[in-house]
Design a protein around this motif. Structure first.
Motif, PDB file in Angstrom:
ATOM      1  N   ASP A  48       0.834  -1.216   0.000  1.00 59.17           N
ATOM      2  CA  ASP A  48       0.000   0.000   0.000  1.00 59.17           C
ATOM      3  C   ASP A  48       0.861   1.256   0.000  1.00 59.17           C
ATOM      4  O   ASP A  48       0.589   2.214  -0.746  1.00 59.17           O
ATOM      5  CB  ASP A  48      -0.926   0.006   1.222  1.00 59.17           C
ATOM      6  CG  ASP A  48      -2.007  -1.062   1.131  1.00 59.17           C
ATOM      7  OD1 ASP A  48      -2.232  -1.587   0.014  1.00 59.17           O
ATOM      8  OD2 ASP A  48      -2.623  -1.381   2.170  1.00 59.17           O
ATOM      9  N   ASN A  49       1.906   1.251   0.811  1.00 60.33           N
ATOM     10  CA  ASN A  49       2.795   2.413   0.892  1.00 60.33           C
ATOM     11  C   ASN A  49       3.518   2.662  -0.429  1.00 60.33           C
ATOM     12  O   ASN A  49       3.651   3.806  -0.878  1.00 60.33           O
ATOM     13  CB  ASN A  49       3.832   2.230   2.005  1.00 60.33           C
ATOM     14  CG  ASN A  49       3.209   2.306   3.385  1.00 60.33           C
ATOM     15  OD1 ASN A  49       2.063   2.717   3.539  1.00 60.33           O
ATOM     16  ND2 ASN A  49       3.957   1.896   4.396  1.00 60.33           N
ATOM     17  N   CYS A  50       3.991   1.564  -1.051  1.00 64.76           N
ATOM     18  CA  CYS A  50       4.714   1.699  -2.326  1.00 64.76           C
ATOM     19  C   CYS A  50       3.783   2.201  -3.427  1.00 64.76           C
ATOM     20  O   CYS A  50       4.178   3.018  -4.272  1.00 64.76           O
ATOM     21  CB  CYS A  50       5.339   0.362  -2.728  1.00 64.76           C
ATOM     22  SG  CYS A  50       6.736  -0.107  -1.691  1.00 64.76           S
ATOM     23  N   LYS A  51       2.528   1.725  -3.382  1.00 65.74           N
ATOM     24  CA  LYS A  51       1.553   2.178  -4.384  1.00 65.74           C
ATOM     25  C   LYS A  51       1.260   3.657  -4.215  1.00 65.74           C
ATOM     26  O   LYS A  51       1.160   4.422  -5.193  1.00 65.74           O
ATOM     27  CB  LYS A  51       0.266   1.368  -4.244  1.00 65.74           C
ATOM     28  CG  LYS A  51      -0.780   1.658  -5.313  1.00 65.74           C
ATOM     29  CD  LYS A  51      -1.984   0.734  -5.164  1.00 65.74           C
ATOM     30  CE  LYS A  51      -3.004   0.999  -6.266  1.00 65.74           C
ATOM     31  NZ  LYS A  51      -4.196   0.115  -6.132  1.00 65.74           N
ATOM     32  N   GLN A  52       1.146   4.074  -2.945  1.00 67.37           N
ATOM     33  CA  GLN A  52       0.877   5.478  -2.651  1.00 67.37           C
ATOM     34  C   GLN A  52       2.037   6.377  -3.107  1.00 67.37           C
ATOM     35  O   GLN A  52       1.830   7.508  -3.541  1.00 67.37           O
ATOM     36  CB  GLN A  52       0.645   5.647  -1.151  1.00 67.37           C
ATOM     37  CG  GLN A  52       0.054   6.999  -0.771  1.00 67.37           C
ATOM     38  CD  GLN A  52      -0.318   7.046   0.708  1.00 67.37           C
ATOM     39  OE1 GLN A  52      -0.213   6.050   1.416  1.00 67.37           O
ATOM     40  NE2 GLN A  52      -0.750   8.200   1.165  1.00 67.37           N
ATOM     41  N   LYS A  53       3.255   5.832  -3.042  1.00 69.76           N
ATOM     42  CA  LYS A  53       4.448   6.581  -3.469  1.00 69.76           C
ATOM     43  C   LYS A  53       4.595   6.599  -4.979  1.00 69.76           C
ATOM     44  O   LYS A  53       5.435   7.328  -5.524  1.00 69.76           O
ATOM     45  CB  LYS A  53       5.707   5.964  -2.865  1.00 69.76           C
ATOM     46  CG  LYS A  53       5.902   6.266  -1.378  1.00 69.76           C
ATOM     47  CD  LYS A  53       7.000   5.396  -0.770  1.00 69.76           C
ATOM     48  CE  LYS A  53       8.286   5.532  -1.540  1.00 69.76           C
ATOM     49  NZ  LYS A  53       9.341   4.627  -1.022  1.00 69.76           N
ATOM     50  N   GLY A  54       3.829   5.759  -5.673  1.00 73.34           N
ATOM     51  CA  GLY A  54       3.898   5.720  -7.132  1.00 73.34           C
ATOM     52  C   GLY A  54       4.901   4.729  -7.685  1.00 73.34           C
ATOM     53  O   GLY A  54       5.262   4.799  -8.862  1.00 73.34           O
ATOM     54  N   GLU A  55       5.349   3.784  -6.855  1.00 77.04           N
ATOM     55  CA  GLU A  55       6.287   2.770  -7.346  1.00 77.04           C
ATOM     56  C   GLU A  55       5.540   1.792  -8.255  1.00 77.04           C
ATOM     57  O   GLU A  55       4.443   1.350  -7.921  1.00 77.04           O
ATOM     58  CB  GLU A  55       6.923   2.009  -6.179  1.00 77.04           C
ATOM     59  CG  GLU A  55       7.864   2.817  -5.321  1.00 77.04           C
ATOM     60  CD  GLU A  55       9.169   3.143  -6.036  1.00 77.04           C
ATOM     61  OE1 GLU A  55       9.393   2.600  -7.144  1.00 77.04           O
ATOM     62  OE2 GLU A  55       9.948   3.949  -5.494  1.00 77.04           O
ATOM     63  N   PRO A  56       6.133   1.430  -9.399  1.00 76.06           N
ATOM     64  CA  PRO A  56       5.496   0.428 -10.266  1.00 76.06           C
ATOM     65  C   PRO A  56       5.290  -0.883  -9.511  1.00 76.06           C
ATOM     66  O   PRO A  56       6.145  -1.293  -8.726  1.00 76.06           O
ATOM     67  CB  PRO A  56       6.502   0.257 -11.413  1.00 76.06           C
ATOM     68  CG  PRO A  56       7.326   1.503 -11.398  1.00 76.06           C
ATOM     69  CD  PRO A  56       7.387   1.949  -9.969  1.00 76.06           C
ATOM     70  N   GLU A  57       4.167  -1.546  -9.757  1.00 78.47           N
ATOM     71  CA  GLU A  57       3.832  -2.763  -9.030  1.00 78.47           C
ATOM     72  C   GLU A  57       4.857  -3.870  -9.264  1.00 78.47           C
ATOM     73  O   GLU A  57       5.181  -4.646  -8.351  1.00 78.47           O
ATOM     74  CB  GLU A  57       2.439  -3.253  -9.451  1.00 78.47           C
ATOM     75  CG  GLU A  57       1.929  -4.402  -8.571  1.00 78.47           C
ATOM     76  CD  GLU A  57       0.488  -4.770  -8.889  1.00 78.47           C
ATOM     77  OE1 GLU A  57       0.063  -5.857  -8.473  1.00 78.47           O
ATOM     78  OE2 GLU A  57      -0.207  -3.968  -9.555  1.00 78.47           O
ATOM     79  N   THR A  58       5.414  -3.927 -10.494  1.00 75.65           N
ATOM     80  CA  THR A  58       6.403  -4.978 -10.796  1.00 75.65           C
ATOM     81  C   THR A  58       7.650  -4.811  -9.930  1.00 75.65           C
ATOM     82  O   THR A  58       8.216  -5.806  -9.445  1.00 75.65           O
ATOM     83  CB  THR A  58       6.799  -4.934 -12.280  1.00 75.65           C
ATOM     84  OG1 THR A  58       7.220  -3.590 -12.609  1.00 75.65           O
ATOM     85  CG2 THR A  58       5.640  -5.350 -13.163  1.00 75.65           C
ATOM     86  N   ILE A  59       8.076  -3.555  -9.722  1.00 76.37           N
ATOM     87  CA  ILE A  59       9.272  -3.313  -8.897  1.00 76.37           C
ATOM     88  C   ILE A  59       8.975  -3.637  -7.443  1.00 76.37           C
ATOM     89  O   ILE A  59       9.782  -4.258  -6.743  1.00 76.37           O
ATOM     90  CB  ILE A  59       9.747  -1.854  -9.055  1.00 76.37           C
ATOM     91  CG1 ILE A  59      10.305  -1.635 -10.468  1.00 76.37           C
ATOM     92  CG2 ILE A  59      10.789  -1.491  -8.004  1.00 76.37           C
ATOM     93  CD1 ILE A  59      10.729  -0.231 -10.771  1.00 76.37           C
TER      94      ILE A  59
END
Length: 1019
Positions: A653-664
């Motif tokens: 959730d945090n990575c998605k909120q930061k805009g990190e690509p899901e694959t990474i």
């Protein structure tokens, strides 16, 4: 209503897991449950911890039995009662000769329940009751106890969940009694009806005796047990001195007093780190933990014991200044928050390694110095193959059938009924506790008496040992002190002593001059070229290949390699990526910028446990408290992955909120997960690397002395034979044991190494002691007669010495000496010689002229030492003519070749689909290493067939300068027939001693300084 419940910690009796017992109780409407395992308290604390989840009130006690015969049940009214029960039980577990009596002692805060027996006439005290089982109810109607119902309670025993559980119980009882199931006595079994009934049904069973139900409920209501599992405050010994305040003052004083020893010019970075650590250590209540470790190691130094402090504790500058560890956390930029932070519930982890010869004394010191001390147990569980053997015996299967079942070479539907039952129940009991063992290193030092938490048993070393393991100990806030033993430290310590006597004029070795070792070019050469046989942690085939691939020649490089080799990094594919980025710096640009910023030293690759915490905290946006859950998950001790999975969702959730690509995000999380149970803290790897450097220094400058120390400490990764070979490769002259030169252990005189008597199979310790004592007292032995006069010895024992050629100084062939020995030594019982005024004159028999060949000597050596002292290639039935050598392989990439190799080590593993494959390590004719890979089809078709020389055919693979053979075919070469027993074998092989010597001269030994060189062009 249930006063007598068993889990499978009623060893080889009960069949229900603690969690399962609570679930069954909850399903049957019980709201209070008494756990009373048979002579055991292993499950007690975990039972209390888990009970809240099932909304069941826990009651603790013990079912006291002699074998399967129940004497009485003790229930604890409160924690004090539980302590009293544990102390009482421990008296029997500490002395196996004691039998549990029929009458219980008067113990404060306990209830006693006796099983109802018609023949017994009880006089019950206020806290004592008679337990009435359902089968006793009819007899009770006609008993005097029917009029004394105020002293009766319901005794519905629970040992099994269902019929399968009872069948399993019978099998366990047969195993315990080492008998066939058909011969198992009924007195060794429980009642088939010892299963839990629904609460209402149980009440209906006793409805004619409501007083019993009321009494039982009253007993259970009077029992209140409480333990704190919050872990907010450790339950270890609270203070080392008289108070916690004085503890902190002492810790602070010792920390600053340690500065001059560690740092010549401390700077602000050091002072700030000290201040920060001391504050957190004090706030978390870990001061006494540090001081107790300091006390233990102060004693070790006073005794001259070598030790290595490792684990996450190496991240602490306070530990470094207290000399608990030898790793500078400032130099290595070790992440303190991995070691300890305000969110961490359990204390730091110090693993203290001692030489295997010193650990017992350290343990004795701890038990003598600290009051409430115990070793931790481990639960030795039933393993599938061992269970097949045990159950096979119970069912009366022949060994041949059990062999088939253990090897898995069967189709289940083709087996007969008994074999199917063996497989079925072996799978079922897999993981059941079988017996209690001793943790490899864990010791707890408690503020309260150990029996407050558990009963203890007494293993052979006579140190009280808990019934619960390290996981339960941590749950209750008892954090272990890890006192380990390893042979690496013994090798280093012994090597220093050996150097001192073999080079008396040289300056004593300073084995702690690690800074100089880090810059030493000879050590760098050994690392780069993986010439590290015998050296701690860097000698295994896998590590040897990794060092070559990485071209490691620095301390930090070795620290990283020590962690990269762990399964977690390899499994994630990041070991290969690390090698690629190390060798090809342009690949570093492909790393994620944030990961590269977090871990510049390892090129953006997660290598250490603290890397995972950093990535979770910085990249994944988790708090340090949430990241600590990941740390605990990686430790391999995490009970439930529930919290771990919650953190995972938060991470995504945090990575998605930061805009990190899901694959990474998925790739980074995959790397994090791969660390579970396998990761090293950086400080742990750094501690290993320090010891590696010490052993590398000794190998670089004193290889023969170091090999002697390695041999005397029973090696390391490999067998003794390889270390003898390694010594010869460094110019050592290897001599078999000699009665005039050898001692119990191997010794070195200049370049000559005499193997010790202890390496001779079947030579008794008392014989060795007599030989050495007599030689030291009265000088060297002059002849066989002189030896027999001075040393009382049996013909069997002297035969061993003669066969190994220990009397070669006489110049008489050992076959002649054997004749003499048999003629001059009686087969009667050997007694000590009595010194008389005159010597008894021995008759000198005329023995025939006999001779023995070098070939016979080699077979004697194999029998008595386990390996020949000649080149094993000389024992081939057909002398080798293959000129291929290990040094040629680097030039033959992708070519298919055949080479002969002497098997040194194998590693068995499985592919992702479960098929067996192997890695092999061999020596070529010149004594250099050959590494092989055996993929499943080849592994199945061409299996290893024990020690020996193999003809290996395969394709040469070269990756990062590291050579392996991908094997396509392999066959073990035949060796000559044993000439000592074969008829006319010498005529068929070597006509005489000279012809064998001629044969040997045509084949240079791998230990010979003259190595035959072949180039690929000559092949």
């Amino acid at each position: 209503m249930y006063l007598n419940c068993h889990t499978y910690y009623s060893l080889r009796y009960g069949t229900i897991a603690p969690k399962q017992l609570l679930a069954i109780a909850s399903a049957n409407g019980a709201n209070t449950l008494a756990l009373t395992d048979i002579n055991n308290t292993s499950a007690s604390l975990d039972f209390v911890r888990l009970s809240k989840k099932y909304e069941i009130k826990p009651v603790l006690g013990v079912d006291f039995r002699n074998g399967a015969q129940q004497q009485f049940v003790l229930l604890a009214k409160n924690n004090n009662g539980f302590q009293n029960i544990n102390s009482y039980l421990s008296t029997f577990l500490h002395d196996s000769h004691l039998k549990i009596p029929e009458k219980a002692p008067q113990l404060d805060d306990t209830f006693v329940i006796y099983p109802y027996k018609n023949q017994n006439d009880y006089t019950l005290k206020d806290n004592e009751f008679l337990g009435i089982k359902p089968k006793d109810l009819n007899a009770l109607k006609f008993s005097k106890w029917n009029k004394l119902q105020h002293k009766l309670v319901v005794l519905k025993t629970v040992s099994f969940q269902n019929k399968k559980g009872f069948n399993t119980h019978r099998l366990l009882r047969a195993i315990d009694n080492n008998t066939l199931l058909s011969k198992l006595s009924k007195t060794e079994e429980g009642d088939p009806n010892d299963m839990m009934l629904p609460y209402n049904e149980l009440c209906e069973t006793y409805e004619e005796f409501p007083q019993l139900i009321k009494n039982t409920q009253s007993v259970l209501e009077d029992c209140q047990i409480e333990f704190d599992f919050s872990q907010e405050v450790p339950n270890n010994q609270k203070s080392y001195t008289e108070s916690e305040d004085s503890d902190y003052a002492l810790l602070k004083k010792l920390t600053y007093e340690g500065l001059p020893y560690r740092y010549k010019t401390p700077n602000d970075v050091i002072y700030n780190r000290i201040k920060k650590e001391l504050e957190i250590i004090n706030e978390k209540g870990f001061v006494s933990y540090f001081l107790i470790n300091w006390c233990i190691l102060k004693y070790a130094r006073s005794k001259g014991y070598f030790y290595v402090g490792r684990g996450s504790g190496a991240n602490s500058i306070v530990a470094y200044l207290l000399r608990i560890t030898d790793v500078d956390p400032i130099e290595l930029d070790l992440y303190f928050e991995r070691f300890i932070n305000l969110f961490r519930q359990n204390p730091p982890d110090f693993d203290i390694d001692f030489s295997w010869t010193d650990r017992d004394d350290i343990t004795k010191f701890i038990f003598k110095t600290f009051k409430n001390t115990a070793l931790l147990t481990v639960y030795n569980t039933f393993k599938f193959k061992a269970s097949v053997r045990e159950l096979g015996k119970v069912f009366g299967l022949p060994k041949s059938e059990m062999d088939i079942l253990t090897r898995g070479k069967y189709q289940i539907h083709q087996l007969d009924k008994l074999s199917q039952l063996v497989i079925k129940y072996s799978e079922y009991i897999q993981g059941f506790p079988n017996y209690l063992g001793i943790h490899a290193s864990g010791i707890i030092i408690s503020e309260k008496p150990i029996h407050y938490y558990t009963a203890t048993f007494l293993p052979p070393k006579n140190f009280p040992t808990t019934h619960f393991d390290m996981v339960v100990a941590e749950d209750i806030g008892l954090y272990k002190f890890d006192i380990l033993s390893q042979r690496g430290l013994g090798k280093i310590k012994d090597a220093v002593d050996i150097i001192a006597y073999n080079h008396p004029k040289k300056k004593p070795v300073d084995i702690h001059d690690i800074k100089r070792f880090k810059e030493d070019e000879n050590i760098k050469h050994l690392l780069r070229n993986a010439k590290a046989i015998g050296c701690f942690y860097v000698e295994s085939p896998a590590m040897r290949m990794l060092l070559k691939k990485l071209r490691v020649d620095t301390y930090l490089g070795l620290v990283a390699a020590s962690s990269i080799i762990r399964p977690g990094v390899a499994k994630s594919g990041m070991m290969r990526e690390y090698i690629l980025r190390y060798r090809y710096p342009e690949r570093i640009k492909e790393a994620h910028p944030i990961l590269l910023k977090i871990m510049p030293e390892t090129y953006g690759v997660m290598v250490y446990q603290e890397d995972v915490i950093k990535v979770a905290h910085i990249f994944g946006g988790l708090t340090l408290g949430e990241a600590d859950k990941l740390r605990r998950g990686m430790s391999g001790k995490f009970r439930s992955r529930e919290e771990f999975l919650q953190v995972k969702q938060l991470f995504f959730d945090n990575c998605k909120q930061k805009g990190e690509p899901e694959t990474i995000t998925e790739d980074v999380w995959r790397q994090i997960e791969s660390f579970a149970g396998y990761a090293f803290a950086k400080g742990h790897s750094a501690s290993y690397a320090v010891e590696s450097y010490q052993s590398l220094f000794l190998k670089a400058y004193y290889p023969l002395e170091y090999m002697v120390a390695t041999i005397n400490n029973f090696g390391g990764f490999y067998r003794t034979e390889l270390y003898v070979h390694e010594a010869r490769m460094h110019g050592g002259i290897i001599e078999a044991p000699c009665i005039n030169h050898s001692f119990n252990m191997a010794i070195i005189k200049k370049k000559t190494i005499y193997l010790g008597f202890m390496f001779l199979h079947a030579l008794e310790a008392k014989t060795i002691a007599k030989i050495i004592e007599e030689r030291i007292s009265n000088g060297l032995f002059k002849s066989l007669d002189d030896f027999i006069e001075r040393v009382p010895i049996s013909i069997e024992q002297i035969s061993i010495l003669i066969k190994i050629n220990a009397f070669r100084f006489t110049g008489i062939n050992k076959r002649e000496l054997l004749w003499e020995g048999h003629l001059k030594i009686s087969k009667t019982v050997i007694q000590e010689h009595v010194i008389t005024l005159f010597k008894t004159e021995r008759i000198n028999y005329k023995t025939p002229r006999l001779s023995s060949t070098d070939l016979e000597n080699a077979f004697d050596e194999m029998e008595l030492l386990g390996f020949p002292l000649c080149n094993p290639f000389h024992l081939l039935q057909t002398p080798t003519s293959n000129p291929m050598r290990a040094e040629h392989l680097i030039h033959l990439q992708n070519k298919t070749i055949t080479i002969e190799g002497y098997l040194v080590a194998t590693k068995n593993t499985r592919t992702s689909n479960g098929k067996s494959m192997h890695f092999g390590t061999f020596l070529d004719y010149d004594g250099n290493f050959i590494d092989t890979v055996h993929f499943p089809p080849v592994a199945a078709k061409y299996p290893f067939r024990g020690k020996g020389i193999y003809s290996i055919t395969g394709k040469i693979m070269v990756e990062f300068d590291c050579v392996t053979i991908e094997v396509s075919a392999m066959e073990r070469s035949a060796i000559v027939e044993d000439p000592r027993y074969a008829v006319n074998s010498l005529n068929s092989t070597f006509q005489n001693k000279k012809s064998f010597a001629d044969h040997r001269s045509n084949q240079l030994s791998p230990m010979s300084p003259k190595i035959m060189r072949h180039t690929p062009e000559t092949l």
